[in-house]
Design a protein around this motif. Structure first.
Motif, PDB file in Angstrom:
ATOM      1  N   ASP A  79       0.832  -1.202   0.000  1.00 28.47           N
ATOM      2  CA  ASP A  79       0.000   0.000   0.000  1.00 28.47           C
ATOM      3  C   ASP A  79       0.869   1.256   0.000  1.00 28.47           C
ATOM      4  O   ASP A  79       0.514   2.256  -0.617  1.00 28.47           O
ATOM      5  N   VAL A  80       1.971   1.195   0.751  1.00 32.44           N
ATOM      6  CA  VAL A  80       2.844   2.364   0.873  1.00 32.44           C
ATOM      7  C   VAL A  80       4.286   1.927   0.636  1.00 32.44           C
ATOM      8  O   VAL A  80       4.759   0.983   1.266  1.00 32.44           O
ATOM      9  N   LEU A  81       4.945   2.594  -0.288  1.00 23.75           N
ATOM     10  CA  LEU A  81       6.385   2.376  -0.508  1.00 23.75           C
ATOM     11  C   LEU A  81       7.104   3.598   0.017  1.00 23.75           C
ATOM     12  O   LEU A  81       6.793   4.721  -0.390  1.00 23.75           O
ATOM     13  N   VAL A  82       8.071   3.394   0.914  1.00 24.84           N
ATOM     14  CA  VAL A  82       8.904   4.525   1.353  1.00 24.84           C
ATOM     15  C   VAL A  82      10.339   4.275   0.913  1.00 24.84           C
ATOM     16  O   VAL A  82      11.024   3.391   1.432  1.00 24.84           O
ATOM     17  N   ASN A  83      10.774   5.029  -0.074  1.00 28.83           N
ATOM     18  CA  ASN A  83      12.169   5.002  -0.517  1.00 28.83           C
ATOM     19  C   ASN A  83      12.948   5.907   0.424  1.00 28.83           C
ATOM     20  O   ASN A  83      13.075   7.116   0.191  1.00 28.83           O
ATOM     21  N   ASN A  84      13.439   5.308   1.505  1.00 31.84           N
ATOM     22  CA  ASN A  84      14.135   6.098   2.520  1.00 31.84           C
ATOM     23  C   ASN A  84      15.648   5.919   2.481  1.00 31.84           C
ATOM     24  O   ASN A  84      16.387   6.843   2.797  1.00 31.84           O
ATOM     25  N   ALA A  85      16.118   4.728   2.100  1.00 33.70           N
ATOM     26  CA  ALA A  85      17.563   4.459   2.166  1.00 33.70           C
ATOM     27  C   ALA A  85      18.340   5.505   1.373  1.00 33.70           C
ATOM     28  O   ALA A  85      17.916   5.931   0.300  1.00 33.70           O
ATOM     29  N   GLY A  86      19.463   5.901   1.914  1.00 36.46           N
ATOM     30  CA  GLY A  86      20.312   6.857   1.214  1.00 36.46           C
ATOM     31  C   GLY A  86      21.627   6.977   1.945  1.00 36.46           C
ATOM     32  O   GLY A  86      21.729   6.624   3.123  1.00 36.46           O
ATOM     33  N   MET A  87      22.629   7.457   1.238  1.00 33.82           N
ATOM     34  CA  MET A  87      23.946   7.578   1.866  1.00 33.82           C
ATOM     35  C   MET A  87      24.779   8.645   1.155  1.00 33.82           C
ATOM     36  O   MET A  87      24.478   9.050   0.039  1.00 33.82           O
ATOM     37  N   ASN A  88      25.808   9.097   1.857  1.00 35.61           N
ATOM     38  CA  ASN A  88      26.798   9.990   1.261  1.00 35.61           C
ATOM     39  C   ASN A  88      28.163   9.444   1.651  1.00 35.61           C
ATOM     40  O   ASN A  88      28.432   9.286   2.841  1.00 35.61           O
TER      41      ASN A  88
END
Ligand SMILES: NC(=O)c1ccc[n+]([C@@H]2O[C@H](COP(=O)([O-])OP(=O)(O)OC[C@H]3O[C@@H](n4cnc5c(N)ncnc54)[C@H](OP(=O)(O)O)[C@@H]3O)[C@@H](O)[C@H]2O)c1
Length: 230
Positions: A79-88
């Motif tokens: 129902d809900v996709l959260v594209n949260n992963a991230g890095m620098n």
């Protein structure tokens, strides 16, 4: 009859904002599929919150497709996709960055959320319901020295999200671009107590996800008090 629990796929859920978000969504009654690379932290999350989860490396497109397939299998539908992963990788002037750093950031911060948006949009579009949330950054709005490559990926994902917001309308799919400011997580080595805590940053995302059915939060910008001079 009790309403069926909503489901959510959250990337980057082993630590920081995503970890807090998975816990809060779970506490709000969502069935959550949580992911990151660290299997041990996913097990801890499951023990504490009941979130299902599996480790995948978003740098590999094959693993991103496998993640999506396994999440759909575990949750039956997303129902809900959260594209949260991230890095620098690190802070550095553009002149000092490497091609390897650029390619890796492209893979994790842009290609992976693009693949998940695409797959989710196809499924949600067919069902005429769903919500895609992309976690960007205030870096996509400000031009910060030493954050050029990271900002480039967030700006590109911002562009993709902006188009998706409009494309998704005819399919009744909500799309939200989230722009958090400084949050005190493992994102950087130094602790930053003056920044928002992960729980607060996550609570704002839960707020957007919990908006009434006739409301779409299409952009959500928030910062700690110390960054209001941006
Ligand atoms: N912290 C800030 O000040 C801030 C500000 C604005 C926006 N943001 C954005 O908010 C989001 C969350 O950041 P955060 O502060 O919570 O960061 P964090 O504490 O460093 O957590 C990052 C998460 O992403 C996952 N991840 C990183 N590389 C991965 C990969 N190759 N494959 C799969 N998962 C991967 C990590 O899991 P594993 O290590 O287990 O793989 C971890 O769960 C990011 O998109 C970030 O860009 C952060």
């Amino acid at each position: 009859m009790a309403a069926e629990a909503r489901t959510a796929l959250v990337t980057g859920a082993t630590r920081g904002i995503g970890r807090a978000l998975a816990g809060q969504l779970s506490a709000a009654g969502f069935r959550v599929f949580a992911t990151g690379r660290n299997q041990e932290l996913l097990r801890d999350l499951k023990n504490e919150t009941g979130c299902e989860g599996e480790a995948f490396d978003l740098a590999s497109p094959d693993q991103v497709f496998a993640l999506y397939r396994n999440a759909v299998e575990a949750l039956e539908r997303i129902d809900v996709l959260v594209n949260n992963a991230g890095m620098n990788n690190r802070k550095a002037p553009v002149a000092d960055t490497t091609l390897e750093e650029f390619d890796y950031q492209y893979a994790v911060n842009l290609r992976a959320p693009y693949i998940l948006c695409r797959e989710a949009m196809r499924d949600m579009g067919a069902r005429q319901e769903g919500h895609i949330v992309n976690v960007l950054s205030t870096c996509a709005k400000a031009r910060i020295p030493t954050m050029g490559v990271y900002s480039a990926m967030k700006c590109a994902l911002d562009g993709l999200t902006g188009s998706l917001i409009k494309e998704a309308r005819e399919y009744n799919v909500k799309v939200t671009a989230v722009y958090p400011g400084g949050t005190d997580t493992d994102f950087r080595k130094a602790t930053r107590p003056e920044y928002m805590c992960a729980e607060s940053a996550a609570a704002m995302i839960v707020h957007a996800i919990s908006a009434p059915a006739d409301v779409v939060v299409h952009e959500l910008t928030y910062r700690p008090m110390c960054e209001t001079n941006f």
